[in-house]
Design an enzyme around this catalytic site. Structure first.
Site, PDB file in Angstrom:
ATOM      1  N   SER A  21       0.832  -1.196   0.000  1.00  0.00           N
ATOM      2  CA  SER A  21       0.000   0.000   0.000  1.00  0.00           C
ATOM      3  C   SER A  21       0.869   1.249   0.000  1.00  0.00           C
ATOM      4  CB  SER A  21      -0.909   0.012   1.233  1.00  0.00           C
ATOM      5  OG  SER A  21      -1.595   1.249   1.315  1.00  0.00           O
TER       6      SER A  21
ATOM      7  N   ASP B 183      -4.737   3.417  -3.090  1.00  0.00           N
ATOM      8  CA  ASP B 183      -6.086   3.723  -2.636  1.00  0.00           C
ATOM      9  C   ASP B 183      -6.523   5.081  -3.176  1.00  0.00           C
ATOM     10  OD1 ASP B 183      -6.890   1.507  -0.933  1.00  0.00           O
ATOM     11  OD2 ASP B 183      -5.236   2.107   0.363  1.00  0.00           O
TER      12      ASP B 183
ATOM     13  N   ASP C  45      -7.538  -6.802   2.986  1.00  0.00           N
ATOM     14  CA  ASP C  45      -7.062  -5.422   3.068  1.00  0.00           C
ATOM     15  C   ASP C  45      -7.603  -4.803   4.355  1.00  0.00           C
ATOM     16  OD1 ASP C  45      -6.245  -2.821   2.682  1.00  0.00           O
ATOM     17  OD2 ASP C  45      -7.380  -2.493   0.843  1.00  0.00           O
ATOM     18  N   GLY C  46      -6.686  -4.324   5.195  1.00  0.00           N
ATOM     19  CA  GLY C  46      -7.089  -3.690   6.454  1.00  0.00           C
ATOM     20  C   GLY C  46      -6.823  -4.593   7.639  1.00  0.00           C
TER      21      GLY C  46
ATOM     22  N   SER D  77       2.313  -0.480   7.008  1.00  0.00           N
ATOM     23  CA  SER D  77       3.463  -0.359   7.909  1.00  0.00           C
ATOM     24  C   SER D  77       4.173  -1.691   8.098  1.00  0.00           C
ATOM     25  CB  SER D  77       3.014   0.186   9.272  1.00  0.00           C
ATOM     26  OG  SER D  77       2.040  -0.661   9.868  1.00  0.00           O
TER      27      SER D  77
END
Length: 231
Positions: free
Chosen positions: A22, A48, A190-191, A213
């Site tokens: 990301s 995104d 995702d997430g 991260s």
């Protein structure tokens, strides 16, 4: 324009987790340096895009994708979190900018089919994404047209949240639907991607995780990727 191989999608690994990075978590002041750093580690760059309406954030834009496209041949996945009124226009703009895969949301019900038609007409890979509160079954009308299915594991457009407790069960349900479709569709999570959640997501069927991260904040990226590939 620097481009990935035309068969990049078919070349994605099937014997390990695909590493999707990301760019929201990259150093945005030194983005070019981070792109160089992740060469050889990232299988896909994840961009995104949010309009402040469909999702609360405001990010990213076609010019950024165009500059990335000129700097790397890593495939670029654009995740559109935008309102129905602008979705098709955004598909066109990011296709022009050099995206290789464009994912839209199943919640874009009034224009989802039109958007997928445009993506395929532009000879790009297509994806469908589900918000964490959307039933997994909402993806079923689109499974004959997409190459990626992404399940969000946190509230849309907000960084740093914990993984929703239902995320693994949702992946298992999605995996079953993909199996029933008889098609090769990459299942993505995702997430809430953390060291302790990735093994759970992998065990539930995720083939790729969108790393923020978890990738960009580590000093030894090679060691991090070995850990990911060994799961």
């Amino acid at each position: 324009m620097t481009m990935p191989a035309t068969d990049w999608l078919a070349r994605l690994p099937t014997d390990r987790l695909i590493a999707e990075y990301s760019m929201w978590s990259a150093d945005l002041i030194r983005l070019a340096d981070d792109v160089v750093r992740i060469e050889g580690h990232a299988d896909i760059l994840h961009i995104d895009v949010a309009d402040g309406h469909f999702a609360p954030a405001l990010l990213f834009f076609p010019d950024l994708v165009a500059r990335l496209r000129g700097a790397t041949d890593i495939p670029i996945h654009v995740h559109l979190m935008v309102a129905d009124a602008v979705l098709v226009s955004q598909v066109e703009q990011f296709a022009d900018a050099g995206a290789d895969l464009i994912s839209i949301h199943a919640e874009n019900t009034s224009v989802a089919n039109e958007a997928l038609t445009v993506i395929k007409a532009r000879k790009l890979a297509a994806g469908i994404v589900l918000r964490v509160e959307t039933p997994v079954s909402a993806c079923k009308p689109y499974l004959d047209r997409v190459d990626f299915l992404t399940l969000l594991g946190t509230a849309i457009g907000v960084k740093g949240q914990g993984l929703d407790p239902a995320a693994t069960d949702r992946l298992l349900e999605a995996k079953s639907l993909i199996w029933d479709s008889g098609r090769r569709i990459v299942l993505a999570a995702d997430g809430g991607i953390r060291e302790h959640t990735v093994p759970e997501l992998r065990a539930a069927g995720a083939e790729t995780v969108v790393m923020g991260s978890l990738a960009f904040a580590v000093e030894d990226l090679a060691a991090r990727m070995k850990w990911l590939h060994d799961l």
